[in-house]
Design a protein around this motif. Structure first.
Motif, PDB file in Angstrom:
ATOM      1  N   GLU A 283       0.992  -1.204   0.086  1.00 27.77           N
ATOM      2  CA  GLU A 283      -0.094   0.098   0.105  1.00 27.77           C
ATOM      3  C   GLU A 283       0.729   1.158   0.107  1.00 27.77           C
ATOM      4  OE1 GLU A 283      -3.366   0.285  -0.052  1.00 27.77           O
ATOM      5  OE2 GLU A 283      -3.434  -1.774  -0.589  1.00 27.77           O
ATOM      6  N   PRO A 284       0.454   2.498  -0.408  1.00 22.13           N
ATOM      7  CA  PRO A 284       1.192   3.743  -0.354  1.00 22.13           C
ATOM      8  C   PRO A 284       1.346   4.249   0.963  1.00 22.13           C
ATOM      9  CG  PRO A 284      -0.834   3.679  -1.842  1.00 22.13           C
ATOM     10  CD  PRO A 284      -0.950   2.502  -1.256  1.00 22.13           C
ATOM     11  N   VAL A 285       2.609   4.413   1.153  1.00 17.26           N
ATOM     12  CA  VAL A 285       3.207   5.104   2.547  1.00 17.26           C
ATOM     13  C   VAL A 285       2.648   6.448   2.640  1.00 17.26           C
ATOM     14  CG1 VAL A 285       4.966   5.510   3.949  1.00 17.26           C
ATOM     15  CG2 VAL A 285       4.967   3.526   2.430  1.00 17.26           C
ATOM     16  N   ALA A 286       1.836   6.906   3.677  1.00 18.18           N
ATOM     17  CA  ALA A 286       1.453   8.142   3.848  1.00 18.18           C
ATOM     18  C   ALA A 286       2.508   9.333   4.044  1.00 18.18           C
ATOM     19  CB  ALA A 286       0.508   8.121   4.968  1.00 18.18           C
ATOM     20  N   ALA A 287       2.637  10.250   3.512  1.00 14.80           N
ATOM     21  CA  ALA A 287       3.558  11.235   3.522  1.00 14.80           C
ATOM     22  C   ALA A 287       3.729  11.838   4.921  1.00 14.80           C
ATOM     23  CB  ALA A 287       3.630  12.289   2.743  1.00 14.80           C
ATOM     24  N   LEU A 288       2.344  11.995   5.566  1.00 16.89           N
ATOM     25  CA  LEU A 288       2.448  12.853   6.843  1.00 16.89           C
ATOM     26  C   LEU A 288       1.217  12.175   7.522  1.00 16.89           C
ATOM     27  CD1 LEU A 288       3.369  15.314   8.460  1.00 16.89           C
ATOM     28  CD2 LEU A 288       1.547  16.419   7.606  1.00 16.89           C
ATOM     29  N   SER A 289       1.641  11.908   8.840  1.00 17.73           N
ATOM     30  CA  SER A 289       0.854  11.523   9.946  1.00 17.73           C
ATOM     31  C   SER A 289       0.372  12.485  11.212  1.00 17.73           C
ATOM     32  CB  SER A 289       1.250  10.110  10.430  1.00 17.73           C
ATOM     33  OG  SER A 289       0.410   9.680  11.383  1.00 17.73           O
ATOM     34  N   LEU A 290      -0.494  12.882  11.266  1.00 12.23           N
ATOM     35  CA  LEU A 290      -0.771  13.920  12.537  1.00 12.23           C
ATOM     36  C   LEU A 290      -1.664  13.352  13.577  1.00 12.23           C
ATOM     37  CD1 LEU A 290      -1.205  16.691  10.217  1.00 12.23           C
ATOM     38  CD2 LEU A 290       0.772  16.329  11.541  1.00 12.23           C
ATOM     39  N   THR A 291      -1.208  12.978  14.604  1.00 13.76           N
ATOM     40  CA  THR A 291      -1.965  12.346  15.807  1.00 13.76           C
ATOM     41  C   THR A 291      -1.886  13.506  17.020  1.00 13.76           C
ATOM     42  OG1 THR A 291      -0.275  11.108  16.740  1.00 13.76           O
ATOM     43  CG2 THR A 291      -1.810  10.054  15.010  1.00 13.76           C
ATOM     44  N   SER A 292      -2.994  13.494  17.782  1.00 18.22           N
ATOM     45  CA  SER A 292      -2.961  14.449  18.829  1.00 18.22           C
ATOM     46  C   SER A 292      -3.516  13.800  20.307  1.00 18.22           C
ATOM     47  CB  SER A 292      -3.654  15.703  18.582  1.00 18.22           C
ATOM     48  OG  SER A 292      -5.148  15.595  18.566  1.00 18.22           O
ATOM     49  N   SER A 293      -2.856  14.115  21.322  1.00 20.58           N
ATOM     50  CA  SER A 293      -3.652  13.868  22.728  1.00 20.58           C
ATOM     51  C   SER A 293      -3.551  15.257  23.511  1.00 20.58           C
ATOM     52  CB  SER A 293      -2.654  12.831  23.296  1.00 20.58           C
ATOM     53  OG  SER A 293      -1.336  13.532  23.301  1.00 20.58           O
ATOM     54  N   THR A 294      -4.010  15.008  24.771  1.00 21.97           N
ATOM     55  CA  THR A 294      -4.013  16.137  25.645  1.00 21.97           C
ATOM     56  C   THR A 294      -3.553  15.665  26.765  1.00 21.97           C
ATOM     57  OG1 THR A 294      -6.324  16.878  24.745  1.00 21.97           O
ATOM     58  CG2 THR A 294      -5.574  17.907  26.567  1.00 21.97           C
ATOM     59  N   VAL A 295      -2.709  16.691  27.427  1.00 22.82           N
ATOM     60  CA  VAL A 295      -1.741  16.549  28.622  1.00 22.82           C
ATOM     61  C   VAL A 295      -1.707  17.784  29.280  1.00 22.82           C
ATOM     62  CG1 VAL A 295       0.400  16.122  29.722  1.00 22.82           C
ATOM     63  CG2 VAL A 295      -0.278  14.925  27.397  1.00 22.82           C
ATOM     64  N   ASP A 296      -2.536  17.880  30.330  1.00 20.80           N
ATOM     65  CA  ASP A 296      -2.376  18.958  31.299  1.00 20.80           C
ATOM     66  C   ASP A 296      -3.167  20.213  30.592  1.00 20.80           C
ATOM     67  OD1 ASP A 296      -1.346  17.530  33.182  1.00 20.80           O
ATOM     68  OD2 ASP A 296       0.741  18.793  32.978  1.00 20.80           O
ATOM     69  N   GLU A 297      -4.369  19.762  29.905  1.00 19.92           N
ATOM     70  CA  GLU A 297      -5.152  20.598  28.910  1.00 19.92           C
ATOM     71  C   GLU A 297      -4.512  21.431  27.978  1.00 19.92           C
ATOM     72  OE1 GLU A 297      -7.220  23.424  31.689  1.00 19.92           O
ATOM     73  OE2 GLU A 297      -7.623  21.587  32.915  1.00 19.92           O
ATOM     74  N   ILE A 298      -3.273  20.732  27.579  1.00 26.98           N
ATOM     75  CA  ILE A 298      -2.498  21.302  26.302  1.00 26.98           C
ATOM     76  C   ILE A 298      -2.645  20.030  25.196  1.00 26.98           C
ATOM     77  CG2 ILE A 298      -0.160  21.928  25.449  1.00 26.98           C
ATOM     78  CD1 ILE A 298       0.479  23.033  28.598  1.00 26.98           C
ATOM     79  N   THR A 299      -2.836  20.573  23.933  1.00 22.75           N
ATOM     80  CA  THR A 299      -2.772  19.768  22.923  1.00 22.75           C
ATOM     81  C   THR A 299      -1.376  19.253  22.374  1.00 22.75           C
ATOM     82  OG1 THR A 299      -5.027  20.524  22.188  1.00 22.75           O
ATOM     83  CG2 THR A 299      -3.537  19.297  20.665  1.00 22.75           C
ATOM     84  N   VAL A 300      -1.086  18.226  22.250  1.00 23.19           N
ATOM     85  CA  VAL A 300       0.262  17.568  22.050  1.00 23.19           C
ATOM     86  C   VAL A 300      -0.146  17.075  20.553  1.00 23.19           C
ATOM     87  CG1 VAL A 300       2.161  16.254  22.395  1.00 23.19           C
ATOM     88  CG2 VAL A 300       0.949  17.247  24.357  1.00 23.19           C
ATOM     89  N   VAL A 301       0.712  17.443  19.480  1.00 23.36           N
ATOM     90  CA  VAL A 301       0.466  16.812  18.146  1.00 23.36           C
ATOM     91  C   VAL A 301       1.654  16.331  17.845  1.00 23.36           C
ATOM     92  CG1 VAL A 301      -0.021  17.617  15.773  1.00 23.36           C
ATOM     93  CG2 VAL A 301      -1.267  18.786  17.677  1.00 23.36           C
ATOM     94  N   ARG A 302       1.365  14.911  17.510  1.00 23.63           N
ATOM     95  CA  ARG A 302       2.885  14.441  17.043  1.00 23.63           C
ATOM     96  C   ARG A 302       2.783  14.284  15.502  1.00 23.63           C
ATOM     97  NH1 ARG A 302       7.414  11.168  18.134  1.00 23.63           N
ATOM     98  NH2 ARG A 302       7.504   9.724  16.432  1.00 23.63           N
ATOM     99  N   VAL A 303       3.775  14.746  15.025  1.00 25.54           N
ATOM    100  CA  VAL A 303       4.067  14.899  13.637  1.00 25.54           C
ATOM    101  C   VAL A 303       5.122  13.791  12.986  1.00 25.54           C
ATOM    102  CG1 VAL A 303       4.614  16.333  11.773  1.00 25.54           C
ATOM    103  CG2 VAL A 303       3.654  17.387  13.827  1.00 25.54           C
ATOM    104  N   ASP A 304       4.514  12.818  12.122  1.00 23.17           N
ATOM    105  CA  ASP A 304       5.304  11.749  11.477  1.00 23.17           C
ATOM    106  C   ASP A 304       5.325  12.146  10.162  1.00 23.17           C
ATOM    107  OD1 ASP A 304       6.252  10.020  13.839  1.00 23.17           O
ATOM    108  OD2 ASP A 304       4.121   9.962  14.140  1.00 23.17           O
ATOM    109  N   GLY A 305       6.484  12.145   9.569  1.00 26.34           N
ATOM    110  CA  GLY A 305       6.784  12.105   7.901  1.00 26.34           C
ATOM    111  C   GLY A 305       7.281  13.449   7.417  1.00 26.34           C
ATOM    112  N   VAL A 306       6.978  13.661   6.434  1.00 29.57           N
ATOM    113  CA  VAL A 306       7.381  14.955   5.645  1.00 29.57           C
ATOM    114  C   VAL A 306       6.759  16.263   5.708  1.00 29.57           C
ATOM    115  CG1 VAL A 306       8.143  15.588   3.286  1.00 29.57           C
ATOM    116  CG2 VAL A 306       8.584  13.224   4.122  1.00 29.57           C
ATOM    117  N   LEU A 307       7.290  17.467   6.028  1.00 34.99           N
ATOM    118  CA  LEU A 307       6.726  18.540   6.218  1.00 34.99           C
ATOM    119  C   LEU A 307       7.123  19.300   5.059  1.00 34.99           C
ATOM    120  CD1 LEU A 307       6.742  19.455   9.955  1.00 34.99           C
ATOM    121  CD2 LEU A 307       4.647  18.690   8.656  1.00 34.99           C
TER     122      LEU A 307
END
Length: 118
Positions: free
Chosen positions: A7-31
């Protein structure tokens, strides 16, 4: 682009979670130009208080850096919390070439960033 006929490999994967009411966005891949719109849309949805985890970035161009700087400046102007973690020189050279690595709020770990911006 398919990898090993799969299958094609995604160029960018973005996931988020919340820690102490702050959004943490994990960026994987090419920007870069090919993922700029996806990244920009995700930043808008992420909210004001934000930590970007760039440990999974494989390449960053000046357009992506421009989006990060814009979000940082907007955060500063509104009094929101903002930090970058996991930034690696070899994958984000544009930060150092432009001199922004000395100005942006860079931290090694999530705990470091949370302690600094609370």
């Amino acid at each position: 682009m398919p990898e090993n006929g799969g299958e094609p490999v995604a160029a960018l994967s973005l996931t988020s979670s919340t820690v102490d009411e702050i959004t943490v966005v994990r960026v994987d891949g090419v920007l870069d130009a090919t993922t700029r719109a996806q990244f920009a849309d995700y930043l808008v949805m992420a909210g004001a208080d934000l930590i970007l985890d760039l440990a999974g970035v494989t390449f960053m161009d000046s357009r992506a850096l421009g989006l990060i700087v814009h979000h940082w400046q907007t955060s500063l102007a509104s009094g929101a919390k903002f930090a970058l973690i996991g930034v690696e020189y070899s994958k984000s050279k544009v930060m150092w070439i432009t001199g922004l690595a000395q100005r942006l709020p860079l931290y090694d770990t999530l705990d470091d960033a949370l302690a600094a911006i609370k």
